[in-house]
Design an enzyme around this catalytic site. Structure first.
Site, PDB file in Angstrom:
ATOM      1  N   ASN A   1       0.887  -1.187   0.020  1.00  0.00           N
ATOM      2  CA  ASN A   1       0.037  -0.117   0.050  1.00  0.00           C
ATOM      3  C   ASN A   1       0.913   1.291   0.179  1.00  0.00           C
ATOM      4  OD1 ASN A   1      -1.938   2.085   0.440  1.00  0.00           O
ATOM      5  ND2 ASN A   1      -2.423   1.416   2.482  1.00  0.00           N
ATOM      6  N   TRP A   2       0.757   1.877  -1.290  1.00  0.00           N
ATOM      7  CA  TRP A   2       1.849   2.880  -1.320  1.00  0.00           C
ATOM      8  C   TRP A   2       1.315   4.353  -0.646  1.00  0.00           C
ATOM      9  CZ3 TRP A   2       3.399   2.608  -7.222  1.00  0.00           C
ATOM     10  CH2 TRP A   2       4.147   1.435  -7.348  1.00  0.00           C
ATOM     11  N   LYS A   3       0.078   4.257  -0.228  1.00  0.00           N
ATOM     12  CA  LYS A   3      -0.533   5.479   0.518  1.00  0.00           C
ATOM     13  C   LYS A   3      -0.502   6.716  -0.739  1.00  0.00           C
ATOM     14  CE  LYS A   3      -0.023   3.081   4.835  1.00  0.00           C
ATOM     15  NZ  LYS A   3       0.097   3.393   6.229  1.00  0.00           N
TER      16      LYS A   3
ATOM     17  N   HIS B   1      -9.226   1.135   5.760  1.00  0.00           N
ATOM     18  CA  HIS B   1      -8.090   1.324   5.923  1.00  0.00           C
ATOM     19  C   HIS B   1      -8.005   2.226   7.341  1.00  0.00           C
ATOM     20  CE1 HIS B   1      -3.794   2.404   6.586  1.00  0.00           C
ATOM     21  NE2 HIS B   1      -3.734   1.338   5.845  1.00  0.00           N
TER      22      HIS B   1
ATOM     23  N   GLU C   1      -6.641   4.536   8.443  1.00  0.00           N
ATOM     24  CA  GLU C   1      -6.066   6.109   7.951  1.00  0.00           C
ATOM     25  C   GLU C   1      -7.515   6.740   7.578  1.00  0.00           C
ATOM     26  OE1 GLU C   1      -2.719   5.359   5.833  1.00  0.00           O
ATOM     27  OE2 GLU C   1      -1.601   4.809   7.509  1.00  0.00           O
TER      28      GLU C   1
ATOM     29  N   GLU D   1      -4.967  -4.832  10.865  1.00  0.00           N
ATOM     30  CA  GLU D   1      -3.893  -3.929  10.999  1.00  0.00           C
ATOM     31  C   GLU D   1      -4.092  -3.064  12.308  1.00  0.00           C
ATOM     32  OE1 GLU D   1      -2.152  -2.550   6.862  1.00  0.00           O
ATOM     33  OE2 GLU D   1      -4.123  -1.433   7.381  1.00  0.00           O
TER      34      GLU D   1
ATOM     35  N   GLY E   1       2.881   2.310  10.817  1.00  0.00           N
ATOM     36  CA  GLY E   1       3.854   3.458  10.484  1.00  0.00           C
ATOM     37  C   GLY E   1       4.621   3.663  11.862  1.00  0.00           C
TER      38      GLY E   1
ATOM     39  N   SER F   1       3.989  -2.132  10.121  1.00  0.00           N
ATOM     40  CA  SER F   1       5.352  -2.046  10.346  1.00  0.00           C
ATOM     41  C   SER F   1       6.061  -3.404   9.949  1.00  0.00           C
ATOM     42  CB  SER F   1       5.636  -1.810  12.004  1.00  0.00           C
ATOM     43  OG  SER F   1       5.566  -0.453  12.149  1.00  0.00           O
TER      44      SER F   1
ATOM     45  N   GLY G   1       3.076  -0.982   4.334  1.00  0.00           N
ATOM     46  CA  GLY G   1       3.407   0.195   3.868  1.00  0.00           C
ATOM     47  C   GLY G   1       4.656   0.760   3.743  1.00  0.00           C
ATOM     48  N   GLY G   2       5.165   1.551   4.467  1.00  0.00           N
ATOM     49  CA  GLY G   2       6.650   2.013   4.233  1.00  0.00           C
ATOM     50  C   GLY G   2       7.427   1.068   3.435  1.00  0.00           C
TER      51      GLY G   2
HETATM   52  P1  13P Z   1       3.436   0.431   7.517  1.00  0.00           P
HETATM   53  O1  13P Z   1       3.836  -0.904   7.300  1.00  0.00           O
HETATM   54  O2  13P Z   1       4.014   1.634   7.153  1.00  0.00           O
HETATM   55  O3  13P Z   1       3.174   0.434   9.347  1.00  0.00           O
HETATM   56  O4  13P Z   1       1.862   0.547   7.029  1.00  0.00           O
HETATM   57  C1  13P Z   1       1.111  -0.385   7.237  1.00  0.00           C
HETATM   58  C2  13P Z   1      -0.284  -0.044   6.506  1.00  0.00           C
HETATM   59  O5  13P Z   1      -1.026   0.806   6.850  1.00  0.00           O
HETATM   60  C3  13P Z   1      -0.817  -0.889   5.181  1.00  0.00           C
HETATM   61  O6  13P Z   1      -1.832  -0.575   4.829  1.00  0.00           O
END
Ligand code: 13P
Length: 257
Positions: free
Chosen positions: A9-11, A96, A98, A170, A176, A216, A237-238
């Site tokens: 997920n590149w956000k 999600h 967020e 999640e 993050g 993470s 994510g990251g």
């Molecule tokens: P991180 O891997 O950066 O913690 O993000 C997880 C995430 O929200 C994937 O959707």
């Protein structure tokens, strides 16, 4: 054997130029039909990345990060399931954390989005997870059961049966933050979720449904998480923004298949 999935997920990251460079650096060529790898770019890059992957004959799939629940209409800035299908996108994230916390989406909105996506024949990656306070108060299982309630009780079993639902646990406190759930915490929750699905909609569907862990995930902890019997991969994510780390995470799932 359940399908194993790694989804990046590149956000709101990576321009088209940066995305293109990343795609050229990703390695995924497994012949194992049980492994899927997806990248989930911002809307502006979806079609171009989809085309690039096709031209490269890559097995990597694309998914969308979000959608609006209506088919069309006066919703400035929004994208519908129908529009995603039209450009050949078959999967979308729904719910999600967020979106829940930063964009005020609640269980009701998320349920509408999931319903719209499924009825347009999109596959969904349905996200849910408890906050740190909820975990500290010991109500995390109750919260997760509540977040899954509509999906389990109001949605037609056919969506589960046709494999259109991927679950992604999640925990909000792990997203993050660098603080991953331990392998025991992840397995405990995934087992709870599988048991819940089994009890409410059927053991066969519980056995079939992939449950991803997100929060993470890094090359350093991916293997121990993916070795857990009920963890079927990760929503990353990251670490999905960097080719080296994403390639290592893809390698970890391949080694655990
Ligand atoms: P991180 O891997 O950066 O913690 O993000 C997880 C995430 O929200 C994937 O959707």
């Amino acid at each position: 054997m359940r399908t194993k999935i790694i989804a990046g997920n590149w956000k709101m990251n990576l321009t088209l130029t940066e995305s293109t460079k990343l795609i050229h650096q990703l390695n995924f060529s497994s012949d194992n039909e049980n492994i899927r790898v997806l990248v989930i770019p911002p809307f502006t890059n979806l079609e171009a990345i989809k085309r690039l992957l096709k031209n490269k004959n890559s097995k990597i799939e694309v998914a969308a990060q979000n959608l609006h629940h209506s088919v069309s209409g006066a919703y400035t800035g929004e994208i519908s399931a129908r529009m995603l299908k039209d450009i050949g996108v078959d999967t979308a994230i729904v719910g999600h954390s967020e979106r829940r916390t930063l964009f005020a989406e609640n269980d009701e909105t998320i349920s509408l989005k999931a319903s719209s996506a499924l009825s347009q024949n999109l596959e969904i990656i349905y996200c849910f997870g408890e906050s740190l306070i909820q975990r500290k108060r010991g109500i995390h299982f109750e919260i997760i059961a509540r977040q899954l309630d509509d999906l389990i009780h109001k949605f037609e079993t056919q969506y589960w049966r046709y494999g259109k639902i991927i679950l992604a646990y999640e925990p909000v406190w792990a997203i993050g933050t660098g603080q991953t759930a331990s392998k025991e915490q992840a397995q405990e929750m995934h087992q709870f979720i599988r048991h819940l699905i089994g009890k409410e909609i059927g053991e066969d569907l519980a056995t079939k449904t992939p449950i991803l862990y997100g929060g993470s995930v890094k090359p350093e902890n991916a293997t121990e998480l993916f070795q857990q019997p009920d963890v079927d991969g990760g929503l990353i994510g990251g670490a999905s923004l960097n080719a080296d780390s994403f390639n290592l995470i893809i390698q970890s799932i391949a080694e655990n298949c």
